[in-house]
Write an enzyme that holds these catalytic residues in place. Structure first.
Site, PDB file in Angstrom:
ATOM      1  N   CYS A  65      39.214  41.734  36.910  1.00  0.00           N
ATOM      2  CA  CYS A  65      40.554  41.104  36.412  1.00  0.00           C
ATOM      3  C   CYS A  65      40.613  41.886  34.681  1.00  0.00           C
ATOM      4  O   CYS A  65      39.189  42.059  34.340  1.00  0.00           O
ATOM      5  CB  CYS A  65      40.652  39.775  36.271  1.00  0.00           C
ATOM      6  N   GLY A 116      41.476  46.544  37.229  1.00  0.00           N
ATOM      7  CA  GLY A 116      42.272  46.015  38.744  1.00  0.00           C
ATOM      8  C   GLY A 116      43.470  46.695  38.716  1.00  0.00           C
ATOM      9  O   GLY A 116      44.707  46.992  37.598  1.00  0.00           O
ATOM     10  N   ASN A 121      39.770  35.425  33.925  1.00  0.00           N
ATOM     11  CA  ASN A 121      38.429  36.718  34.903  1.00  0.00           C
ATOM     12  C   ASN A 121      37.720  35.810  34.316  1.00  0.00           C
ATOM     13  O   ASN A 121      36.886  35.340  33.546  1.00  0.00           O
ATOM     14  CB  ASN A 121      39.264  37.743  33.650  1.00  0.00           C
ATOM     15  N   GLY A 122      37.284  35.889  35.932  1.00  0.00           N
ATOM     16  CA  GLY A 122      36.135  35.205  36.586  1.00  0.00           C
ATOM     17  C   GLY A 122      35.731  34.963  37.691  1.00  0.00           C
ATOM     18  O   GLY A 122      37.119  34.964  38.334  1.00  0.00           O
ATOM     19  N   CYS A 164      27.058  39.733  31.684  1.00  0.00           N
ATOM     20  CA  CYS A 164      27.356  40.793  32.769  1.00  0.00           C
ATOM     21  C   CYS A 164      26.774  42.307  32.926  1.00  0.00           C
ATOM     22  O   CYS A 164      27.576  42.852  32.133  1.00  0.00           O
ATOM     23  CB  CYS A 164      28.628  40.819  33.694  1.00  0.00           C
ATOM     24  N   TYR A 214      29.005  50.057  35.218  1.00  0.00           N
ATOM     25  CA  TYR A 214      30.227  50.561  36.037  1.00  0.00           C
ATOM     26  C   TYR A 214      31.884  49.910  35.524  1.00  0.00           C
ATOM     27  O   TYR A 214      32.794  50.824  34.697  1.00  0.00           O
ATOM     28  CB  TYR A 214      29.852  50.067  37.401  1.00  0.00           C
ATOM     29  N   CYS A 248      27.867  39.104  43.862  1.00  0.00           N
ATOM     30  CA  CYS A 248      27.706  38.391  42.540  1.00  0.00           C
ATOM     31  C   CYS A 248      28.652  37.125  43.102  1.00  0.00           C
ATOM     32  O   CYS A 248      30.306  37.418  43.463  1.00  0.00           O
ATOM     33  CB  CYS A 248      28.522  39.205  41.497  1.00  0.00           C
ATOM     34  N   CYS A 307      22.495  38.951  32.670  1.00  0.00           N
ATOM     35  CA  CYS A 307      22.603  38.777  33.942  1.00  0.00           C
ATOM     36  C   CYS A 307      22.345  39.609  35.122  1.00  0.00           C
ATOM     37  O   CYS A 307      23.163  40.957  34.411  1.00  0.00           O
ATOM     38  CB  CYS A 307      24.270  38.006  34.705  1.00  0.00           C
ATOM     39  N   CYS A 329      22.259  40.425  40.607  1.00  0.00           N
ATOM     40  CA  CYS A 329      22.606  41.293  41.886  1.00  0.00           C
ATOM     41  C   CYS A 329      21.089  41.859  41.946  1.00  0.00           C
ATOM     42  O   CYS A 329      21.866  42.615  43.258  1.00  0.00           O
ATOM     43  CB  CYS A 329      24.304  42.040  41.731  1.00  0.00           C
TER      44      CYS A 329
END
Length: 617
Positions: free
Chosen positions: A121, A147, A221-222, A357, A363, A503, A554, A557
């Protein structure tokens, strides 16, 4: 309490529900009366009341959840920026290998939405500008890549919050007439892709709630990893939820907090949250920006030349509205901009190690953004350069899967001293739905969106750079597309390590069992894709590029090392909940009753001389 004016207002109706099946009349009424606040993304609000026509209300199945579904407001088809699978295409796209270990799973995958990770988001907040809604609108345009399912803006003007939300792209939701309904010098906005909760209008943010101390809007967002346990506790105490989004629990926690003043209630609520959250709040007189202690999701602050404050998920939003980047909102920090008290900043909770992240750089973010203090463009260029070092191959041309693979492809081509060319042209004018001819066209969905340039590919040994491989379904089609266009060899190079885990911090990802790299090793994956070679960015080289900051990112993934252990391993899905049918006074819906409630209803019916209620499975 300040009034709340919203697009396409519907009269608020008192929600009094008496169950003939599993809840006594007084119990149901008591629960509704205890609701601490009411909430909607598109309706007028009051305590203990819901917006919408009772004839349109439905209660969706979850233990003691009264959730009216009143779909109103503008709607448009959700859009996706990335290549997706075409659900109606032929099954012939399966790997050309004779023994495909993923065949059964890949056939199922053809029915799924797509093969790309979904952007999470984007949030925006403006304070102190007479054109706040227009600046918010433009900023959301800049964040559209984060989004495409829905968008919304809420403004504050003279003790009133005004809101417009809708399904679709920013340009589809807002026009001149809608922006004129959003007066005020402060605003928050949101673009959405569902990570928790269904893709419906009622889940589109910002959420606006009226409670005993006034009105409040929130954009998030999260993803909260303890959402289910928080929601269950709140519902047990009488809270009524109007959405299936994890964001709504934050408003409920604020509403029931005993702390004073508002900032203290906000801190009290955030102390109970676990997971990823970059939040912007709007009240009648202030804007608040909050980031979780680990800083999973980005949030930056800027200033305009007229002194207005701007908060956004990425710096590209600041660039478009000519706001100067000031700094990041730090992990665990709360920044308050108040009409009376001005700017203030405080540490929300004790500091923990940052876990930003890494996929923002791989990406999600735009290449022209600065995220977590680093240039996204520079990061992707370096990923491509490392790939050329660690996985060289004899080739004639380097191409990219547009758009997210382009910068990494430039880095690969420069390091390998091989020309970069556009071997695939992306169409930016394809919507989510299309009409296929009666005679099936193989890989129809991919061909609509990506067109190979035969002149670049024919007879060439081609290196193809992509940002990641998720399920692998689209990659199979692209490899075949390139070979059909005349490529002599196709060598896949992926600018991220193999994705082996889901994730839980704000990205819509498949379960790990659906990830091709979780099920297969690199060579097995290469065979499934039909490529001549396949290589991923080594995780140790990715960490080496980050140097001393590597522990502050982080990469769960890839590595499985989750900073906040996920509690809710299955994100809340309305359609998967076990329902029981309830029909009363023209009100139809679904709810799960406890054994005690069912027994009480049976005893009440027996005492009244009625037949015991029938509970439908």
């Amino acid at each position: 309490m300040a009034a709340i004016q919203m697009s396409r207002l519907h009269a608020a109706h008192s929600c009094t529900v008496a169950s003939q099946c599993n809840l006594s009349t007084e119990k149901a009424r008591s629960r509704v009366a205890k609701a601490p606040c009411s909430l909607s993304s598109s309706g007028s609000l009051s305590r203990g009341a819901w917006g919408g026509d009772l004839g349109q209300m439905k209660v969706e199945g979850r233990k003691r959840m009264w959730s009216p579904v009143a779909v109103y407001g503008d709607s448009a088809s959700a859009r996706s920026e990335d290549v997706e699978d075409d659900g109606g295409s032929s099954m012939e796209w399966l790997s050309p290998t004779s023994e495909n270990p993923m065949e059964e799973w890949l056939r199922k995958g053809d029915e799924r939405e797509g093969d790309a990770w979904r952007e999470e988001c984007g949030v925006v907040a403006i304070f102190g500008d007479p054109e706040a809604s227009r600046l918010c609108y433009l900023s959301l345009h800049a964040l559209q890549h984060r989004g495409q399912e829905g968008a919304g803006i809420v403004t504050a003007n003279e003790h009133t919050l005004h809101a417009v939300t809708g399904m679709g792209l920013v340009s589809e939701v807002f026009d001149e007439s809608k922006l004129k309904k959003l007066p005020g010098t402060s605003a928050i906005g949101h673009v959405r892709y569902a990570t928790a909760g269904a893709s419906v209008l009622k889940n589109v943010q910002p959420f606006v709630a009226g409670y005993r101390f006034g009105s409040l809007a929130l954009a998030h967002n999260g993803n909260l990893v303890n959402y289910s346990s928080l929601r269950a506790r709140l519902e047990e105490n009488g809270s009524i939820f109007n959405t299936s989004s994890d964001t709504e629990v934050i408003l409920h926690l604020i509403a029931i907090s005993k702390k004073r003043p508002f900032v203290a209630r906000l801190v009290d609520a955030c102390e109970q949250l676990e997971g990823a959250y970059s939040l912007v709040f709007l009240s009648e007189d202030k804007v608040v920006a909050v980031r979780d202690p680990h800083g999973f999701r980005p949030l930056v602050m800027g200033r305009k030349s007229n002194g207005a404050y701007v908060f956004a998920s990425e710096t590209c939003a600041l660039d478009l509205i000519e706001a100067e980047y000031v700094r990041e909102v730090q992990p665990g920090e709360m920044v308050v901009i108040d009409k009376n008290e001005g700017y203030s900043s405080s540490c929300l909770m004790p500091r923990v190690e940052r876990k930003a992240c890494i996929f923002e750089h791989i990406y999600f973010a735009q290449p022209n953004s600065i995220v977590f203090g680093r240039s996204v463009y520079d990061s992707r260029y370096e990923y491509g350069r490392i790939l050329a070092e660690t996985a060289p191959v004899e080739c004639d041309v380097v191409i990219a899967i547009p758009d997210s693979g382009v910068v990494a492809a430039l880095g690969y081509a420069a390091q390998a001293n091989v020309p970069f060319q556009q071997g695939l042209i992306r169409s930016h004018y394809v919507g989510r739905t299309f009409i296929e001819p009666s005679q099936k066209i193989r890989d129809f969905g991919v061909k609509l969106k990506l067109a190979p340039v035969a002149h670049v590919l024919k007879g060439k040994r081609v290196v193809v750079i992509d940002d990641s491989i998720v399920r692998g379904t689209t990659s199979i089609k692209i490899v075949r597309l390139l070979k059909e266009a005349g490529a002599k060899e196709v060598h896949m190079r992926i600018a991220s390590p193999p994705i082996t885990g889901s994730c839980y911090y704000g990205v819509d990802t498949p379960s790990k069992e659906e990830l091709i790299s979780y099920r297969l090793n690199v060579e097995e994956t290469r065979k499934v894709l039909g490529a001549d070679s396949l290589a991923f960015l080594p995780l140790e080289r990715l960490r080496g590029m980050l140097e001393d900051e590597a522990p502050k990112f982080c990469d769960a993934c890839f590595s499985g090392a989750y900073a906040v252990p996920p509690r809710d391993l299955t994100k809340f899905k309305e359609e998967k909940l076990k329902p029981v049918l309830v029909v009363n006074e023209g009100f139809e819906g679904k709810i799960e009753a406890t054994a005690e409630e069912t027994q009480a209803a049976e005893e009440e019916a027996s005492a009244a001389g009625q037949a015991p209620p029938v509970v439908a499975a």
